[in-house]
Design an enzyme around this catalytic site. Sequence first.
Site, mmCIF file in Angstrom:
data_model
loop_
_atom_site.group_PDB
_atom_site.id
_atom_site.type_symbol
_atom_site.label_atom_id
_atom_site.label_comp_id
_atom_site.label_asym_id
_atom_site.label_seq_id
_atom_site.Cartn_x
_atom_site.Cartn_y
_atom_site.Cartn_z
ATOM 1 N N MET A 6 0.104 -17.005 9.534
ATOM 2 C CA MET A 6 0.247 -16.080 8.398
ATOM 3 C C MET A 6 1.654 -15.487 8.337
ATOM 4 O O MET A 6 2.536 -15.876 9.098
ATOM 5 C CB MET A 6 -0.803 -14.984 8.499
ATOM 6 C CG MET A 6 -2.183 -15.413 8.066
ATOM 7 S SD MET A 6 -3.312 -13.991 8.074
ATOM 8 C CE MET A 6 -4.691 -14.659 7.144
ATOM 9 N N ILE A 54 0.634 -7.297 10.058
ATOM 10 C CA ILE A 54 0.951 -8.398 10.981
ATOM 11 C C ILE A 54 2.215 -9.108 10.521
ATOM 12 O O ILE A 54 2.910 -9.714 11.320
ATOM 13 C CB ILE A 54 -0.212 -9.409 11.128
ATOM 14 C CG1 ILE A 54 -0.502 -10.141 9.813
ATOM 15 C CG2 ILE A 54 -1.450 -8.741 11.690
ATOM 16 C CD1 ILE A 54 -1.373 -11.376 10.004
ATOM 17 N N ASP A 55 2.526 -9.039 9.217
ATOM 18 C CA ASP A 55 3.688 -9.769 8.681
ATOM 19 C C ASP A 55 5.017 -9.177 9.173
ATOM 20 O O ASP A 55 6.051 -9.845 9.122
ATOM 21 C CB ASP A 55 3.674 -9.738 7.144
ATOM 22 C CG ASP A 55 2.366 -10.246 6.563
ATOM 23 O OD1 ASP A 55 1.645 -10.970 7.275
ATOM 24 O OD2 ASP A 55 2.056 -9.916 5.406
ATOM 25 N N GLN A 59 -5.532 -13.983 13.512
ATOM 26 C CA GLN A 59 -4.315 -13.231 13.834
ATOM 27 C C GLN A 59 -4.467 -11.732 13.574
ATOM 28 O O GLN A 59 -3.657 -10.933 14.011
ATOM 29 C CB GLN A 59 -3.136 -13.771 13.002
ATOM 30 C CG GLN A 59 -2.742 -15.167 13.417
ATOM 31 C CD GLN A 59 -2.020 -15.920 12.305
ATOM 32 O OE1 GLN A 59 -0.806 -16.017 12.325
ATOM 33 N NE2 GLN A 59 -2.762 -16.451 11.363
ATOM 34 N N SER A 94 0.830 -1.209 0.000
ATOM 35 C CA SER A 94 0.000 0.000 0.000
ATOM 36 C C SER A 94 0.856 1.247 0.000
ATOM 37 O O SER A 94 0.555 2.220 -0.704
ATOM 38 C CB SER A 94 -0.892 0.037 1.241
ATOM 39 O OG SER A 94 -1.725 -1.068 1.268
HETATM 40 O O1 F6P Z 1 -0.457 -9.237 4.773
HETATM 41 C C1 F6P Z 1 -1.320 -9.612 5.800
HETATM 42 C C2 F6P Z 1 -1.955 -10.944 5.508
HETATM 43 O O2 F6P Z 1 -2.766 -11.285 6.624
HETATM 44 C C3 F6P Z 1 -0.980 -12.058 5.180
HETATM 45 O O3 F6P Z 1 -0.320 -12.555 6.328
HETATM 46 C C4 F6P Z 1 -1.899 -13.040 4.499
HETATM 47 O O4 F6P Z 1 -1.170 -13.873 3.621
HETATM 48 C C5 F6P Z 1 -2.838 -12.147 3.724
HETATM 49 O O5 F6P Z 1 -2.797 -10.881 4.369
HETATM 50 C C6 F6P Z 1 -4.263 -12.630 3.669
HETATM 51 O O6 F6P Z 1 -4.969 -11.782 2.842
HETATM 52 P P1 F6P Z 1 -6.577 -11.775 2.758
HETATM 53 O O7 F6P Z 1 -7.079 -10.964 3.921
HETATM 54 O O8 F6P Z 1 -6.858 -11.131 1.458
HETATM 55 O O9 F6P Z 1 -7.046 -13.194 2.848
#
Ligand code: F6P
Length: 370
Positions: A185, A142-143, A287, A120
Site C-alpha cells: 500500500m 501507514i502511507d 499492513q 481527514s
Molecule cells: O491511506 C491508507 C490506505 O491503506 C492506503 O494505503 C490504501 O490505498 C487505502 O488506504 C485503502 O483504503 P480502503 O481501506 O478504503 O480500502
Amino acid sequence: MPKVHRLGVLTSGGDCAGLNAAIRAVVHRAVYGYGWTVHGIRDGSLGLMNRPIEHQELTLDLFDSNLLRMGGTMLGTTNKGDPFAFPMPDGSLKDRSGEFVEGFHMLGLDALIVIGGDGSLKILDLLCKKGGLPMVGVPKTIDNDVHLTEFAIGFSTAVNVVVDALDRLQPTAASHHRVMILEVMGRDAGHIALSGGIAGGADVILIPEIPYSLAGIVKKIEDVRRSGRNHALVVVAEGCRTEDGATPTVTWGGQQARYGGIGHYLAERLSGRVNAEVRVTVLGHLQRGGQPSMRDRLLASSFGVHAVDLVARGKFNRMVAWQDRGVVDVPISKVVGSARHVEPDGALVHTARGLGTYVGEEQLVSAEQA
Ligand code: F6P
C-alpha cells in the site's frame, strides 16, 4: 487561555496500528495531568453528525494495559463521507457540516483532538474553522505522507509487515527459483515500499515517484541470476503506473475505486521475459492491522501527550509532528492539501541504489560518485 473541562477525541480516515495507543495517551494526559473528562467520538466525524450523538466517556479504567497493544481503533473510524458533501441515500450530496458543529456544542466539548491523515485533517480543520471549534491534529497513516512530520502513527508497523512478508517470501522463492512480486500500500507515495524493500532485501523496488522500465527490471533480475542467485524479490507500491501511464484500480460494488493490480500487471509483463516463474502477493490490509511496533507506540504516546498539552496552552489549529528525534507542533494549514512524497534524490533512494537495488530509471550511484 481557554478553560477546558471536556475534551473530545476522534479517529478519522483509514485505521492503522497505534491508534489505541494514541487515544490512551490523550486520556492519560488529560485525566491524570489536567483533571479533564474525555469523550471519544465514534466513527470519525459521523459520531458528532448523528443523532443521538455517538460517543463514550473515556475513563482511565478502560485503558488497561491491553489497549496499548491492540491494533485498530476502539472508537471506530471512516474514510468516506465528507461532511461538506455527504452522500445521501437518494444519491444527492448534502452539506452536513452544521450538524457536526452543533454536535460539538451539544456534547459540551471545549476542544477536539483529531487523529487522522492528510485528508481527514484537512476536512476536520475546515469543519473546526467553520464553527470556531478549538482543534489539535495528530498525524496517522501507514502511507507516511503527511508533510512536516518524519513519521506518522502506523507507518512503522506497516513496514514491519512488509519486511515480515519478504522474510517469508524469500525462502519459498529460493525453493522454487521464482521471482516474487509483493504489492504494498501507500497510495501515491512510495514510503512503505522503499523502507520495507530496503529492510527486506528486495532486488527491485518500484515507487510512484520514480519511473521504471520493464527492461530495467528484467536486466536486474538477469544480473541477480548471473551473480549465482536463483530467485529475486520485487516490491511494488500500489500507486505505480503501468508503462502506458495508467494506475490500475479495483472497485467493489460500485464504491470508490482503490489502487490495486500493479503487481499482477508486472507479473504478466515479466513472465516470459525473465527465465523464471513469477508469482504475486498483494499484502493489502494486513499492513494496517496487528500489534503496533515499538516505534508506533512511542510515537502515539508522545503525540497524544503533546496534543493535550497544546490544548491546555490554548494552541489550536496545530498538528503535533516528529522532527529531529522529538515532538514539535506545526500549523495544520502548512500540512494539509498535498501528500509528502519520497524524494527521488533522497537518502533512502541513495541507500537502495548503493545496495544495487533497481529503484527505477536512474543511473546507479557508483562508489566514486557517492
Ligand atoms: O491511506 C491508507 C490506505 O491503506 C492506503 O494505503 C490504501 O490505498 C487505502 O488506504 C485503502 O483504503 P480502503 O481501506 O478504503 O480500502
